[in-house]
Motif scaffolding. Sequence first.
Motif, mmCIF file in Angstrom:
data_model
loop_
_atom_site.group_PDB
_atom_site.id
_atom_site.type_symbol
_atom_site.label_atom_id
_atom_site.label_comp_id
_atom_site.label_asym_id
_atom_site.label_seq_id
_atom_site.Cartn_x
_atom_site.Cartn_y
_atom_site.Cartn_z
ATOM 1 N N LEU A 160 0.823 -1.214 0.000
ATOM 2 C CA LEU A 160 0.000 0.000 0.000
ATOM 3 C C LEU A 160 0.858 1.266 0.000
ATOM 4 N N LEU A 161 1.958 1.235 0.725
ATOM 5 C CA LEU A 161 2.842 2.402 0.779
ATOM 6 C C LEU A 161 3.501 2.652 -0.582
ATOM 7 N N VAL A 162 3.880 1.589 -1.255
ATOM 8 C CA VAL A 162 4.440 1.740 -2.602
ATOM 9 C C VAL A 162 3.392 2.325 -3.546
ATOM 10 N N LEU A 163 2.157 1.837 -3.465
ATOM 11 C CA LEU A 163 1.074 2.377 -4.292
ATOM 12 C C LEU A 163 0.834 3.849 -3.980
ATOM 13 N N ALA A 164 0.830 4.193 -2.687
ATOM 14 C CA ALA A 164 0.619 5.595 -2.293
ATOM 15 C C ALA A 164 1.717 6.491 -2.852
ATOM 16 N N ALA A 165 2.971 6.014 -2.808
ATOM 17 C CA ALA A 165 4.073 6.800 -3.349
ATOM 18 C C ALA A 165 3.899 7.026 -4.850
ATOM 19 N N ALA A 166 3.422 5.994 -5.561
ATOM 20 C CA ALA A 166 3.186 6.140 -6.998
ATOM 21 C C ALA A 166 2.101 7.185 -7.272
ATOM 22 N N LEU A 167 1.056 7.206 -6.440
ATOM 23 C CA LEU A 167 0.000 8.211 -6.612
ATOM 24 C C LEU A 167 0.520 9.617 -6.348
#
Length: 409
Positions: A160-167
């Motif tokens: 989830l943190l990786v996804l948030a960083a991408a956003l």
Amino acid sequence: MVSLVASFAASAAPIPLFNIYRAEEGFTNAGISMAVVTTAVGTIAALLVLGRLSNHVGRRLTAIASLGLLLLGCLLLLNVHDIGTLLAGRLLMGVGTGLASSSLTSYIVDAAPTRPQWLAAVASSQGPMLGLTLGAIASGALVQFGPWPRDLIYLVCAGLLVLAAALIVISPETAQPTPGAWRSLLPRVRVPAGVRRLLPVAAAVFLATWATGAFYQAFVPALVEDQLHTHSPLILGLVFAAYMAPSVLGAPLGGRFTSAAAQRVGMIIFMAGWIGIITAIAIGTLALFIAATMVAGAGQGIAISAATRGLLHDSTVADRAPIFSAIYLLCYSGAAFPSLISGELSNTFSLPQIALGYGGLAIVATLLTVLAARNPYIDTTRNSQHGELIKAADPARSRPGAPPALRRG
């Protein structure tokens, strides 16, 4: 908003695992309490040193850095077999949430629509509560029903943190970089002069409510198992969520009142919840404990969002990161210092006695709020385009046509 929720979900992930660490690794209540203190200390340090950095290097870069620190914390907690590893992982998470608290909340307020007027304050103050709620429930469910009970939740949070960083990477920047980044690292807390008189009551609200949140992290895992007789990690996650989730639901209700009135109403409800919590512990009833927890959580949401709304009154883009740094400095101080004291006292006093101490803190904070809560000043300014006088009042009291209290800098 997704990134803020993901950050605090990761921070809540270890809570349902605390009883497993107690049983399998021999951690004590004092050790678990120290993990909560370590998280808060890391957050406070980040707020003091890094709280204004996003004003100079931009919201996106600091937000991504905060997510990276939380990711490292999750990876470190995959291998908890001694108290030192737990403390190190929680310290990294604390620094990450501290940086997220100033950068991501400021990002949300910068980008929020102007209507409804309470939306920015509610989203920024309750995003952490939503994240803690989701993190605790997900962790409890995965620990109880999923494979790799000690590891899976950290892997999910890492994703989830990786996804948030991408956003964040694909999102627009809202604060243009300015010189002075190195100078901003000198510890300094600044709140605009116009709202400084609101700080004492806001501090009482933040300290008491976040101290309760720390109590639920540090002592409720053992209390639920020892006093309320349940060993389910999911129930433990739900108990913690019962405090956080009503906070998110209760916060918009405060927008119907002035900030001062909402703080009074919220803290009275919060105190009533604490009375129910202490009663439930005394008679050993889990259902009453959860119901009283939900009442306290709803009161917390109303009071915290109202206090935040007051402090953000008429703020500019440059004001917001320092204001949120001050807010979260107070919040995490409320989490750290009572937990530190209670952790030491847990070797001498029982958990019900420690709960009484937290209930007493709630009563003192409520009395101060009822007696001393104030609204922001109504500031009369001149509209630069039309040359007419307008009022920038508390959102709940604004007349039709008045500009929002959280206007863009």
